[in-house]
Design a protein around this motif. Structure first.
Motif, PDB file in Angstrom:
ATOM      1  N   PHE A  16      82.589 -27.166  -3.353  1.00 29.03           N
ATOM      2  CA  PHE A  16      83.725 -27.723  -4.323  1.00 29.03           C
ATOM      3  C   PHE A  16      84.950 -26.927  -4.297  1.00 29.03           C
ATOM      4  O   PHE A  16      86.015 -27.302  -4.162  1.00 29.03           O
ATOM      5  N   ALA A  17      84.666 -25.655  -4.477  1.00 25.77           N
ATOM      6  CA  ALA A  17      85.792 -24.442  -4.647  1.00 25.77           C
ATOM      7  C   ALA A  17      86.469 -24.449  -3.008  1.00 25.77           C
ATOM      8  O   ALA A  17      87.805 -24.410  -3.128  1.00 25.77           O
ATOM      9  N   ILE A  18      85.808 -24.453  -1.929  1.00 23.36           N
ATOM     10  CA  ILE A  18      86.631 -24.674  -0.722  1.00 23.36           C
ATOM     11  C   ILE A  18      87.300 -26.041  -0.550  1.00 23.36           C
ATOM     12  O   ILE A  18      88.329 -25.964   0.096  1.00 23.36           O
ATOM     13  N   PHE A  23      92.625 -28.363  -0.109  1.00 26.17           N
ATOM     14  CA  PHE A  23      93.229 -29.502  -0.667  1.00 26.17           C
ATOM     15  C   PHE A  23      94.929 -28.937  -1.147  1.00 26.17           C
ATOM     16  O   PHE A  23      95.822 -29.486  -1.135  1.00 26.17           O
ATOM     17  N   MET A  24      94.532 -27.946  -2.083  1.00 25.01           N
ATOM     18  CA  MET A  24      95.786 -27.373  -2.406  1.00 25.01           C
ATOM     19  C   MET A  24      96.752 -26.734  -1.409  1.00 25.01           C
ATOM     20  O   MET A  24      97.802 -26.518  -1.428  1.00 25.01           O
ATOM     21  N   ALA A  25      96.145 -26.018  -0.417  1.00 20.92           N
ATOM     22  CA  ALA A  25      96.732 -25.471   0.762  1.00 20.92           C
ATOM     23  C   ALA A  25      97.574 -26.598   1.454  1.00 20.92           C
ATOM     24  O   ALA A  25      98.756 -26.431   1.804  1.00 20.92           O
ATOM     25  N   ASN A  26      96.815 -27.704   1.377  1.00 19.99           N
ATOM     26  CA  ASN A  26      97.579 -28.838   2.425  1.00 19.99           C
ATOM     27  C   ASN A  26      98.584 -29.466   1.310  1.00 19.99           C
ATOM     28  O   ASN A  26      99.706 -29.834   1.787  1.00 19.99           O
ATOM     29  N   ILE A  27      98.575 -29.441  -0.130  1.00 21.01           N
ATOM     30  CA  ILE A  27      99.855 -29.649  -0.789  1.00 21.01           C
ATOM     31  C   ILE A  27     100.810 -28.844  -0.796  1.00 21.01           C
ATOM     32  O   ILE A  27     102.003 -29.127  -0.543  1.00 21.01           O
ATOM     33  N   ALA A  28     100.513 -27.497  -0.692  1.00 17.65           N
ATOM     34  CA  ALA A  28     101.452 -26.430  -0.537  1.00 17.65           C
ATOM     35  C   ALA A  28     102.094 -26.286   0.635  1.00 17.65           C
ATOM     36  O   ALA A  28     103.350 -26.214   0.454  1.00 17.65           O
ATOM     37  N   ALA A  38      89.654 -30.049   3.988  1.00 15.80           N
ATOM     38  CA  ALA A  38      89.365 -30.487   2.592  1.00 15.80           C
ATOM     39  C   ALA A  38      88.282 -31.710   2.841  1.00 15.80           C
ATOM     40  O   ALA A  38      87.307 -31.781   1.980  1.00 15.80           O
ATOM     41  N   ALA A  39      88.428 -32.509   3.458  1.00 15.94           N
ATOM     42  CA  ALA A  39      87.626 -33.781   3.799  1.00 15.94           C
ATOM     43  C   ALA A  39      86.285 -33.366   4.342  1.00 15.94           C
ATOM     44  O   ALA A  39      85.238 -33.830   3.648  1.00 15.94           O
ATOM     45  N   ALA A  40      86.204 -32.302   5.173  1.00 19.16           N
ATOM     46  CA  ALA A  40      84.876 -32.055   5.787  1.00 19.16           C
ATOM     47  C   ALA A  40      84.427 -31.296   4.676  1.00 19.16           C
ATOM     48  O   ALA A  40      83.022 -31.584   4.407  1.00 19.16           O
TER      49      ALA A  40
END
Length: 73
Positions: A16-18, A23-28, A38-40
């Motif tokens: 879950f941390a990964i 996901f946060m890296a995608n947003i940033a 994040a999906a995988a």
């Protein structure tokens, strides 16, 4: 079974941390590769979580059958 729960919980939380980090890296950054990661990772989190509960349920089923048959008390 306590050791099992600790190991399973650690694996699920790490997964879950990964997921959260990607996901946060995608947003940033807006980079779509992080969204795929994040999906995988989320799918693997679900697999680990459901696998954990399947093993726990199977353990209870086997234990109940052993008690019914009188092998254990």
């Amino acid at each position: 079974m306590t050791v099992f729960w600790w190991i399973a919980g650690t694996i699920v939380l790490l997964s879950f941390a990964i997921t959260s980090g990607a996901f946060m890296a995608n947003i940033a950054t807006g980079d779509e590769r992080y969204k795929d990661v994040a999906a995988a990772a989320w799918r693997w989190t679900v697999v680990f979580g459901l696998g954990t509960f399947n093993i726990a349920i199977f353990k209870h089923i086997v234990w109940t059958l052993l008690q019914i048959w009188g092998i254990v008390s």
